[in-house]
Scaffold this motif. Structure first.
Motif, mmCIF file in Angstrom:
data_model
loop_
_atom_site.group_PDB
_atom_site.id
_atom_site.type_symbol
_atom_site.label_atom_id
_atom_site.label_comp_id
_atom_site.label_asym_id
_atom_site.label_seq_id
_atom_site.Cartn_x
_atom_site.Cartn_y
_atom_site.Cartn_z
ATOM 1 N N ASP A 48 47.126 46.215 17.112
ATOM 2 C CA ASP A 48 45.811 46.416 17.329
ATOM 3 C C ASP A 48 46.092 43.895 16.897
ATOM 4 O O ASP A 48 46.337 43.697 15.541
ATOM 5 N N GLY A 77 43.675 40.957 25.468
ATOM 6 C CA GLY A 77 42.151 40.038 25.718
ATOM 7 C C GLY A 77 41.560 40.900 25.706
ATOM 8 O O GLY A 77 41.358 42.218 26.182
ATOM 9 N N PRO A 171 45.298 33.666 35.440
ATOM 10 C CA PRO A 171 44.848 34.538 36.164
ATOM 11 C C PRO A 171 43.677 33.725 36.959
ATOM 12 O O PRO A 171 42.892 32.932 36.306
ATOM 13 N N ALA A 173 39.412 35.561 39.121
ATOM 14 C CA ALA A 173 39.292 36.738 39.141
ATOM 15 C C ALA A 173 40.449 38.228 39.300
ATOM 16 O O ALA A 173 40.706 37.682 40.692
#
Ligand SMILES: NC(=O)c1ccc[n+]([C@@H]2O[C@H](COP(=O)([O-])OP(=O)(O)OC[C@H]3O[C@@H](n4cnc5c(N)ncnc54)[C@H](OP(=O)(O)O)[C@@H]3O)[C@@H](O)[C@H]2O)c1
Length: 243
Positions: A48, A77, A171, A173
């Motif tokens: 985590d 993310g 990136p 979408a």
């Protein structure tokens, strides 16, 4: 960047783009450990990134099993939509900073000593087109990704001459995690990965991996399309927020 014969840890590789990238690296002949909170199978490590102790535990586990680790990808993310007129957004914003920005910094900190000792390796960070061209419905997300970009630039400069390469994946979408519902123009995952691998394996590795569909976001200010794009994205965001 060579992607065969690597030993990689993709933090945030249990789903989505990270899992697809893990498949491509394995297909190319690399050993890949994927990390995430839901990790529980072979080749997976629970981590985590919002918990510093979890990061150190995962780092120790991965390096004990793979002392030849030479590639770290900070993919973890969260992508929340926030209504800034509602003060209840605040914990959502704090979570996004903890995962996307602090998580990136902490994971890199955990592995940098190992890579420095090796004198070679690569760190791949993950920002977003939204870090360069805001999408107003995702304000903290954009801020964290702009932060990841700035951090990556500084990291690359500080690690120059150490043998460690630093690459930022930007990136646009990509059709994943509900993106296709929000944005029908989102790139299919397979097409995105094809282009990413093509760019990533160029020699020398580009500092930033920016696929064609992300170029207009990455370079909006330079190209003079920023105001027009922001206006359009503001309208889409307003509709998304029910205004
Ligand atoms: N999809 C897009 O359109 C797009 C566009 C631009 C940038 N990006 C960026 O690309 C990256 C991957 O996005 P995606 O679309 O593939 O997202 P995704 O399908 O939601 O996957 C997110 C990954 O991050 C992990 N993760 C989330 N919180 C974590 C935490 N606290 N600790 C450790 N791991 C955590 C998840 O694993 P667990 O659930 O197992 O923890 C999962 O493996 C993100 O950084 C995102 O911001 C995506």
């Amino acid at each position: 960047m060579n992607i065969d014969g690597r030993t990689a840890f993709i933090v945030g590789g249990t789903a989505g783009i990270g899992a697809a990238l893990a498949d491509r690296l394995r297909d190319a002949g690399s050993t890949v450990v994927v990390g995430g909170r839901s990790a529980d199978g072979p080749g997976q490590t629970r981590i985590d990134v919002s918990d510093p102790r979890s990061i150190v535990r995962a780092r120790d586990e991965v390096l004990a099993a793979h002392p030849d680790l030479d590639l770290v990808v900070t993919m973890a993310g969260v992508m929340p939509i926030e209504d800034l007129r509602d003060p209840a957004h605040s914990p959502v914003a704090e979570r996004a900073v903890a995962v996307n920005l602090l998580g990136t910094v902490r994971v890199i900190d955990a592995f940098t000593p190992h890579l420095l000792e090796r004198g070679s390796g690569d760190i791949v960070t993950v920002s977003s087109g939204i870090g360069f061209m805001p999408f107003p419905a995702m304000p903290t997300y954009g801020a964290t990704k702009a932060g990841v970009h700035a951090y990556t630039e500084a990291l690359r400069a500080q690690l120059a001459g150490t043998g460690i390469g630093v690459t930022e994946l930007v990136p646009p979408a990509v059709a994943n995690a509900g993106q296709e519902k929000i944005n029908p123009a989102a790139l299919p995952m397979g097409a995105f990965l094809d282009e990413v691998i093509g760019l990533l394996t160029q020699e020398p590795t580009p500092n930033e991996v920016v696929v064609e569909a992300a170029q207009h976001l990455r370079w909006a200010e330079r190209d003079g399309s920023y105001a027009e794009q922001l206006e359009r994205r503001s309208a889409t965001s307003a509709a998304l927020l029910g205004r």
